[in-house]
Every structure is written in C-alpha cells, then in structure tokens.
Design an enzyme around this catalytic site. Structure first.
Site, mmCIF file in Angstrom:
data_model
loop_
_atom_site.group_PDB
_atom_site.id
_atom_site.type_symbol
_atom_site.label_atom_id
_atom_site.label_comp_id
_atom_site.label_asym_id
_atom_site.label_seq_id
_atom_site.Cartn_x
_atom_site.Cartn_y
_atom_site.Cartn_z
ATOM 1 N N CYS A 120 0.729 -1.274 -0.011
ATOM 2 C CA CYS A 120 -0.014 -0.002 -0.152
ATOM 3 C C CYS A 120 0.538 1.175 0.012
ATOM 4 O O CYS A 120 0.450 2.323 -0.579
ATOM 5 C CB CYS A 120 -1.060 -0.094 1.138
ATOM 6 S SG CYS A 120 -2.303 -1.444 1.186
ATOM 7 N N THR A 121 2.026 1.040 0.713
ATOM 8 C CA THR A 121 2.711 2.369 0.793
ATOM 9 C C THR A 121 3.442 2.501 -0.523
ATOM 10 O O THR A 121 3.381 3.784 -1.048
ATOM 11 C CB THR A 121 4.040 2.121 1.644
ATOM 12 O OG1 THR A 121 3.340 1.975 3.030
ATOM 13 C CG2 THR A 121 5.150 3.283 1.735
#
Length: 229
Positions: A120-121
């Site tokens: 997600c980062t």
C-alpha cells in the site's frame, strides 16, 4: 410321646408335599431377587454410557457444522459503463469528500487494504509521484481504505503523500465499488479489502476497472488510461 412317635412325626413334617413346595418357592424367590440385583447396576451403567456417547457425537457434529459455514458473500463489483455510486466520506485533514465534488472531471479511486503496509505504501507513493501528470490529464486521484483518519494522516505525513486519503470505516464505499470481498491467508477465508482501482470518466460513469491489482507499474498504467479518455 414315645421315641418312635417323634421320629414318625418329624419324618412326616419334613417329607410332606406342602413343605417341599414352600421350600422350592422360597429358593426360587431368593434366586430371582439376587439376579435382579445383579442386573440393575449393569443396566443403569449401560444407559449412562449410551447417553454420554450420544452427547459427544452431537457436540462433534455441531462443531463440524459450524466450522464448515462459509463466510458471508460480498456484493458484486461494478462493471464498466455503469454509473459511479455516490459517496460522502471524511478525508485526511478533516474535510469531507463527495463524488459530486468531481463532477465533470475524471477521477481515479484506488482502494488499498491497509495504511503503511509495504504494498500500500509503494502504491500511494507511485500515485503521489504522478500527481502532476494526472492533474495535467484533467484527472483527480483519491486513495481509500478502512483505516481511521488518524492512521491515514500518520500514513500521509510519514511518506509525504500528495493524494487525498479517504477513511471508509463502515465499508460503505468499499462495498459499493466492489472493493470488499472474500480473501484467504494461511488457509483461512475472511472478508477484507481487495486491492482495486476504478477510473471514472468525466460523464460520471465507470470507464475502467482494475481488480487484484499488482502494485509495480500500476499507477503508470492508470495514468495512460486516463490520458486516453
């Protein structure tokens, strides 16, 4: 009474049919009571074992039935050409975001499972890197997950993210856009956020849908699709 008379009387008394009958009945009655006494504990013990066995069988069947229950089904996802569902949710910074805010503009919605996790980062950083290119293509970008606002803001500040992050803790938008569904991990099935991206056209309809997204190169692919609209 003479000795002869006493012997005769004793012999008559002990050897009479009536005495023999009484003795036989008494012996039979005693044997019957003894047999009944011996049978009763065994019968009760057998009944107790049967009941216990029945209870254990029922417990195992109940457990098996419960563990075999499938998780609740998720709502079907959107198809291209459908009208994008309306939403109204809080975003980082305390503002509220709605679909109507982007009327007449193209809009990218990328749904990610959890803030500040590796995949997600990388995805959020890639969309931030291309933010100016998306703006030049007349396209806004929003990131959505079920994380609370504090977690979204911490995620934004830690990685210097430049795209708005929406908090959908009740999964309303996630379900409406088909980004909530069945997942599996370590052999267990559960409901959670499916990494999904939706491109909404300026007409308010779904133009492209990406499901089970692979992060590497994904933001660049979405940018090209937005430019082609």
């Amino acid at each position: 009474m003479s000795k002869k008379s006493r012997k005769k009387s004793s012999k008559t008394s002990s050897g009479s049919p009536t005495a023999k009958t009484k003795t036989a009945k008494t012996r039979a009655s005693t044997q019957a009571r003894s047999a009944k006494t011996q049978r009763t504990p065994a019968s009760k013990s057998t009944g107790t074992i049967a009941k216990a066995g029945s209870h254990k069988a029922a417990s195992k069947q109940l457990k098996s039935s419960k563990s075999a229950s499938p998780p609740a089904a998720a709502k079907p996802g959107l198809a291209e050409g459908q009208k994008a569902p309306a939403f109204r949710l809080p975003r980082d910074g305390g503002d509220v975001v709605t679909l109507a805010d982007y009327a007449g503009r193209k809009l990218v919605l990328f749904f990610y499972p959890r803030a500040d996790t590796p995949g997600c980062t990388r995805e959020a950083i890639d969309f931030t890197r291309l933010a100016d290119a998306f703006a030049a293509a007349g396209t806004a970008v929003l990131g959505i997950s079920a994380d609370p606002l504090k977690a979204q803001e911490k995620f934004r500040d830690k990685h210097k993210l430049g795209v708005p992050l929406i908090s959908d803790e009740r999964h309303e938008m996630l379900e409406a856009y088909g980004a909530w569904g069945q997942k599996s991990m370590y052999g267990k099935s559960f409901l959670g956020i499916l990494r999904t991206t939706i491109l909404v056209g300026a007409d308010g309809k779904v133009a492209r849908v990406w499901r089970n997204v692979r992060v590497d190169g994904h933001a660049d692919e979405v940018l090209e699709a937005a430019r082609s609209l």
